[in-house]
Design a protein around this motif. Structure first.
Motif, PDB file in Angstrom:
ATOM      1  N   GLU A 454      44.867  85.623  27.558  1.00 35.25           N
ATOM      2  CA  GLU A 454      44.421  86.673  28.487  1.00 35.25           C
ATOM      3  C   GLU A 454      44.387  86.158  29.928  1.00 35.25           C
ATOM      4  OE1 GLU A 454      40.494  88.322  27.817  1.00 35.25           O
ATOM      5  OE2 GLU A 454      40.883  89.991  29.174  1.00 35.25           O
ATOM      6  N   TYR A 455      43.808  84.994  30.152  1.00 34.33           N
ATOM      7  CA  TYR A 455      43.732  84.572  31.558  1.00 34.33           C
ATOM      8  C   TYR A 455      45.078  84.096  32.097  1.00 34.33           C
ATOM      9  CZ  TYR A 455      42.781  79.624  30.145  1.00 34.33           C
ATOM     10  OH  TYR A 455      42.846  78.363  29.622  1.00 34.33           O
ATOM     11  N   GLN A 456      45.923  83.597  31.211  1.00 37.31           N
ATOM     12  CA  GLN A 456      47.260  83.215  31.704  1.00 37.31           C
ATOM     13  C   GLN A 456      48.073  84.453  32.099  1.00 37.31           C
ATOM     14  OE1 GLN A 456      48.762  80.614  28.642  1.00 37.31           O
ATOM     15  NE2 GLN A 456      47.855  78.810  29.607  1.00 37.31           N
ATOM     16  N   ASP A 457      47.960  85.493  31.296  1.00 37.76           N
ATOM     17  CA  ASP A 457      48.646  86.751  31.650  1.00 37.76           C
ATOM     18  C   ASP A 457      48.097  87.299  32.970  1.00 37.76           C
ATOM     19  OD1 ASP A 457      50.094  86.569  29.374  1.00 37.76           O
ATOM     20  OD2 ASP A 457      48.992  88.128  28.262  1.00 37.76           O
ATOM     21  N   LEU A 458      46.793  87.197  33.104  1.00 40.07           N
ATOM     22  CA  LEU A 458      46.182  87.720  34.331  1.00 40.07           C
ATOM     23  C   LEU A 458      46.614  86.908  35.550  1.00 40.07           C
ATOM     24  CD1 LEU A 458      42.587  88.704  33.148  1.00 40.07           C
ATOM     25  CD2 LEU A 458      44.382  90.231  33.978  1.00 40.07           C
ATOM     26  N   GLN A 459      46.783  85.623  35.365  1.00 35.06           N
ATOM     27  CA  GLN A 459      47.229  84.787  36.488  1.00 35.06           C
ATOM     28  C   GLN A 459      48.575  85.294  37.019  1.00 35.06           C
ATOM     29  OE1 GLN A 459      47.723  80.605  35.618  1.00 35.06           O
ATOM     30  NE2 GLN A 459      47.662  80.095  37.790  1.00 35.06           N
ATOM     31  N   LYS A 460      49.445  85.625  36.099  1.00 35.38           N
ATOM     32  CA  LYS A 460      50.764  86.122  36.501  1.00 35.38           C
ATOM     33  C   LYS A 460      50.597  87.464  37.240  1.00 35.38           C
ATOM     34  CE  LYS A 460      55.396  86.402  34.622  1.00 35.38           C
ATOM     35  NZ  LYS A 460      55.714  87.746  35.059  1.00 35.38           N
ATOM     36  N   THR A 461      49.770  88.306  36.665  1.00 30.88           N
ATOM     37  CA  THR A 461      49.536  89.625  37.279  1.00 30.88           C
ATOM     38  C   THR A 461      48.953  89.486  38.682  1.00 30.88           C
ATOM     39  OG1 THR A 461      49.042  90.461  35.079  1.00 30.88           O
ATOM     40  CG2 THR A 461      48.352  91.841  36.925  1.00 30.88           C
ATOM     41  N   VAL A 462      47.977  88.600  38.828  1.00 28.53           N
ATOM     42  CA  VAL A 462      47.260  88.482  40.105  1.00 28.53           C
ATOM     43  C   VAL A 462      48.212  88.067  41.224  1.00 28.53           C
ATOM     44  CG1 VAL A 462      45.543  87.074  41.332  1.00 28.53           C
ATOM     45  CG2 VAL A 462      44.976  88.072  39.117  1.00 28.53           C
ATOM     46  N   PHE A 463      49.122  87.125  40.938  1.00 27.79           N
ATOM     47  CA  PHE A 463      50.006  86.627  42.003  1.00 27.79           C
ATOM     48  C   PHE A 463      51.332  87.397  42.109  1.00 27.79           C
ATOM     49  CE2 PHE A 463      47.134  83.038  41.279  1.00 27.79           C
ATOM     50  CZ  PHE A 463      46.702  82.823  42.588  1.00 27.79           C
ATOM     51  N   GLN A 464      51.510  88.399  41.251  1.00 28.94           N
ATOM     52  CA  GLN A 464      52.777  89.142  41.236  1.00 28.94           C
ATOM     53  C   GLN A 464      53.153  89.721  42.615  1.00 28.94           C
ATOM     54  OE1 GLN A 464      54.805  89.145  38.495  1.00 28.94           O
ATOM     55  NE2 GLN A 464      56.309  90.043  39.892  1.00 28.94           N
ATOM     56  N   PRO A 465      52.193  90.262  43.387  1.00 27.75           N
ATOM     57  CA  PRO A 465      52.579  90.798  44.704  1.00 27.75           C
ATOM     58  C   PRO A 465      53.234  89.748  45.605  1.00 27.75           C
ATOM     59  CG  PRO A 465      50.409  91.620  44.093  1.00 27.75           C
ATOM     60  CD  PRO A 465      50.782  90.585  43.068  1.00 27.75           C
ATOM     61  N   MET A 466      52.861  88.475  45.480  1.00 32.49           N
ATOM     62  CA  MET A 466      53.509  87.437  46.300  1.00 32.49           C
ATOM     63  C   MET A 466      54.920  87.179  45.795  1.00 32.49           C
ATOM     64  SD  MET A 466      50.412  84.853  47.193  1.00 32.49           S
ATOM     65  CE  MET A 466      51.021  84.383  48.798  1.00 32.49           C
ATOM     66  N   GLU A 467      55.056  87.226  44.499  1.00 32.81           N
ATOM     67  CA  GLU A 467      56.387  87.076  43.883  1.00 32.81           C
ATOM     68  C   GLU A 467      57.290  88.242  44.335  1.00 32.81           C
ATOM     69  OE1 GLU A 467      57.031  84.467  42.182  1.00 32.81           O
ATOM     70  OE2 GLU A 467      58.965  84.969  41.266  1.00 32.81           O
ATOM     71  N   ASN A 468      56.738  89.443  44.305  1.00 34.21           N
ATOM     72  CA  ASN A 468      57.515  90.624  44.728  1.00 34.21           C
ATOM     73  C   ASN A 468      57.989  90.459  46.173  1.00 34.21           C
ATOM     74  OD1 ASN A 468      56.925  91.775  42.292  1.00 34.21           O
ATOM     75  ND2 ASN A 468      55.352  93.169  43.084  1.00 34.21           N
ATOM     76  N   TYR A 469      57.112  89.932  47.003  1.00 37.34           N
ATOM     77  CA  TYR A 469      57.464  89.768  48.413  1.00 37.34           C
ATOM     78  C   TYR A 469      58.540  88.700  48.569  1.00 37.34           C
ATOM     79  CZ  TYR A 469      57.073  89.089  53.423  1.00 37.34           C
ATOM     80  OH  TYR A 469      57.354  89.005  54.755  1.00 37.34           O
TER      81      TYR A 469
END
Ligand code: SFD
Ligand code: AMP
Length: 614
Positions: A454-469
């Protein structure tokens, strides 16, 4: 993926985790230490606890003080006052619980160094009004924060909490939270036995009057970003009365509060032609709300209603008559100091617009709507009440525990108890923490477990906007416009416009109806889909991205509740044009909602309002 490897993941274990170090969070942290001498008490704050939250700039009054030591008021009186003001719909058990404890919190503030104004004749605290006392409060927040800092095992500043974690073995029980450091970008996993959410209220979900470079000019703190509602909603906690958004009468452009002016300086309002106008709307308001129009003091929403009607009739602007009071040098000083210690922007606006209230009566305005649980409104989490006085159906566990095990609420986060303000929020934080300590002590060996997946998935989700940019930034078509990502500011403006036009904001004259709400929900759904494509160029923008996410969740909740309550309960806050009158037969009740994150469905229901005070 180089983006992630540079960033550390930091694990923090806590017995009690307090999310948000504002007034309620400081109260919770302080009290958790008192009852839990050996417990690990962690407070996590997205700004810096010394100057965070709605009290960051200071306050000039403590709006909730009974004065029981001098027999000035009793808790029952405060329940009646709050009930009248919110048109009958408050959780009386919760309000009573705060009122009976609030004075001791105020005494602590004085002990910790907060300068209180005293009545020179009686030696008592200087009253601003029946419930309000006056303070030299520029440093109110650092003083209160010091007590929390000393009580906490550790305060983690600059960490924005984005999601709650649930217990691996019991999905109805909280197990912690995740977030990121807005300066270093480190990812934080907080594992906790009990979590107290005290993350403030919500501004900027409706379009504000001041846009562009003036956007930060709102009455409620612009950084109150609805985390307090989104975090619990997303794990299935029930919310109450989220339709009860508040609109405040404020001085124009600076959003300076009016309480000290009405109550202490005894200023009054008039229309553009110098006439009294409230009495003109008496019969009309009576037709809408019946006997509630005769409540004393007049409910806050109805005071707004008279202003709005007078303006619609073409006799605006409404002005505050300050010219008389300001002839008294003492009152003139109080009038200015009130803003210099609380809302400096108002003093600056007056100076910049050549308004000297001694010679010019300043204009008032009505704000955009805010969502909060501590002013003349009580949206928020549906919480269990105090053991000794809550009716049976308001009690399912520990005091201030939400409908999720181990998850507690206080301050703006907790619904039902209007008029708690800064002191009541602090006191409620203390109440919640005492109960949370009991909860932790009762857990025994049955400890919550955090799931690594759960927290590893959330880590990806949390930083996704930086990845998108990072991926999309070379595709910019013009300036900041990109075909593949949405900037947080653009998303925020879209949200504010939807809420404004469809859910009863300023440009819709606070009016909505079923078709508008239906379309509003459709547009919110489309916005939600686009949030997966938010782009954040840096950590600051990443914080904005998550604030937007939280605001959208809270907005959906507000819209669902507004749709469900088919009456106009609070004219002056909002109008259901298709149900224009107060309807006590069908709607003298609370509205509750629960969001199911698996299905995306909202379930709404009614809950009875029990009157425990006559
Ligand atoms: O008159 C995360 N308030 C007034 N109260 C009074 O007692 N007297 C007054 O004179 C008051 N006035 C007033 C008031 C507020 C403002 C903005 C003005 C004037 C201009 C109201 C009180 O301030 C309010 O009732 C309490 O502060 C509410 O307490 P609380 O704890 O529920 O909210 P908070 O203090 O804003 O703290 C929230 C904290 O959470 C942090 N946070 N941290 C981590 N992760 C996240 N995701 C987070 N999201 C938020 C925030 O940074 C903050 O520290 S008058 O006009 O009404
Ligand atoms: P405000 O400055 O409007 O946030 O209000 C501060 C306090 O004064 C709150 O407790 C309000 O409910 C109260 N208050 C503000 N205006 C009035 C009024 N005209 N009559 C009675 N109470 C008021």
């Amino acid at each position: 993926m180089g983006l992630f490897t540079r960033r550390k993941t930091v694990f923090v274990d806590a017995d009690i985790l307090v999310i948000g170090g504002g007034m309620a969070g400081c109260g919770a942290t302080y009290e958790a230490r008192y009852w839990g001498r050996d417990l690990k008490v962690i407070c996590v704050e997205k700004a810096h606890i010394d100057r965070s939250g709605a009290v960051a700039q200071g306050l000039y009054a403590i709006n909730t003080y009974m004065g029981m030591q001098w027999d000035e008021n009793q808790p029952e009186d405060h329940v009646r006052y709050a009930r009248n003001d919110v048109m009958g719909l408050v959780r009386e058990d919760l309000g009573y619980d705060i009122a009976r404890h609030v004075d001791s919190s105020v005494h602590k503030f004085e002990e910790w160094g907060l300068p209180m104004m005293k009545d020179p004749e009686t030696g008592r605290y200087q009253r601003e009004g029946k419930w309000q006392i006056m303070i030299h409060g520029e440093s109110y927040k650092p003083i209160v924060a010091e007590a929390a800092r000393k009580a906490a095992t550790k305060v983690y500043n600059r960490i924005m909490v984005t999601h709650l974690l649930m217990d691996e073995t019991n999905p109805q029980r909280v197990a912690g939270a995740v977030g990121f450091n807005v300066r270093s970008g480190d990812f934080y996993v907080f594992r906790a036995k009990a979590v107290i959410v005290t993350a403030g209220g919500a501004s900027h979900i409706f379009k504000p009057r001041a846009a562009g470079e003036g956007m930060g000019r709102t009455w409620y703190a612009p950084w109150s970003s609805a985390s307090c509602y989104a975090l619990p909603i997303l794990v299935g906690a029930k919310m109450m009365q989220m339709e009860n958004r508040i609109v405040l009468t404020r001085f124009k452009d600076g959003y300076g509060p009016v309480g000290a002016y009405f109550l202490h300086l005894k200023t009054y309002t008039e229309n553009a032609y110098g006439d009294e106008y409230e009495s003109r709307w008496y019969e009309h308001t009576r037709e809408l709300v019946g006997d509630y129009v005769d409540k004393k003091p007049m409910p806050t929403c109805l005071r707004n209603h008279a202003i709005l009607e007078e303006i619609k009739a073409g006799r605006g602007p409404i002005r505050m008559v300050t010219k008389e009071a300001f002839q008294d040098p003492h009152k003139e000083t109080v009038g200015w100091e009130n803003f210099l210690g609380m809302t400096i922007g108002q003093a600056v606006v007056w100076a910049s617009q050549n308004i000297d209230p001694k010679h010019t009566n300043p204009e008032l305005t009505t704000s955009e709507p805010y969502v909060m649980g501590s002013h003349a409104t009580c949206s928020g989490a549906w919480v269990s009440g105090p053991e000794d006085c809550a009716p049976a159906d308001y009690q399912w566990g520990y005091n201030r525990m939400m409908t999720v095990d181990g998850l507690f609420a206080a301050g703006d986060t907790a619904g039902g108890a209007a008029h708690k303000f800064s002191s009541g929020s602090f006191a409620e934080g203390r109440i919640a923490a005492k109960a949370a300590v009991n909860y932790v002590n009762d857990l025994g060996r049955d400890q919550p477990q955090v799931s690594e997946t759960e927290y590893q998935d959330l880590q990806k989700t949390v930083f996704q906007p930086m990845e998108n940019y990072a991926v999309g930034r070379n595709e910019i078509v013009a300036g900041t416009v990109s075909p593949s990502y949405l900037l947080p500011l653009h998303g925020l403006q879209r949200l504010e416009q939807i809420m404004d036009e469809y859910v009863g904001g300023i440009s819709a004259h606070y009016t909505t109806n079923e078709p508008l709400l239906t379309r509003g929900l459709e547009l919110l759904q489309m916005l939600k889909e686009d949030l997966d494509h938010l782009g954040a160029e840096d950590l600051h923008q990443l914080q904005r991205a998550w604030e937007l996410n939280h605001r959208v969740v809270a907005s959906e909740s507000v819209t669902q509740h507004t749709m469900f309550r088919t009456e106009t309960r609070w004219p002056g806050y909002y109008y259901r044009a298709d149900h224009p009158k107060l309807d006590d037969t069908d709607w003298h009740c609370f509205t509750l909602s629960r969001y199911d994150r698996e299905s995306g469905e909202w379930n709404l229901e009614k809950a009875p309002v029990h009157h425990i005070i006559d």
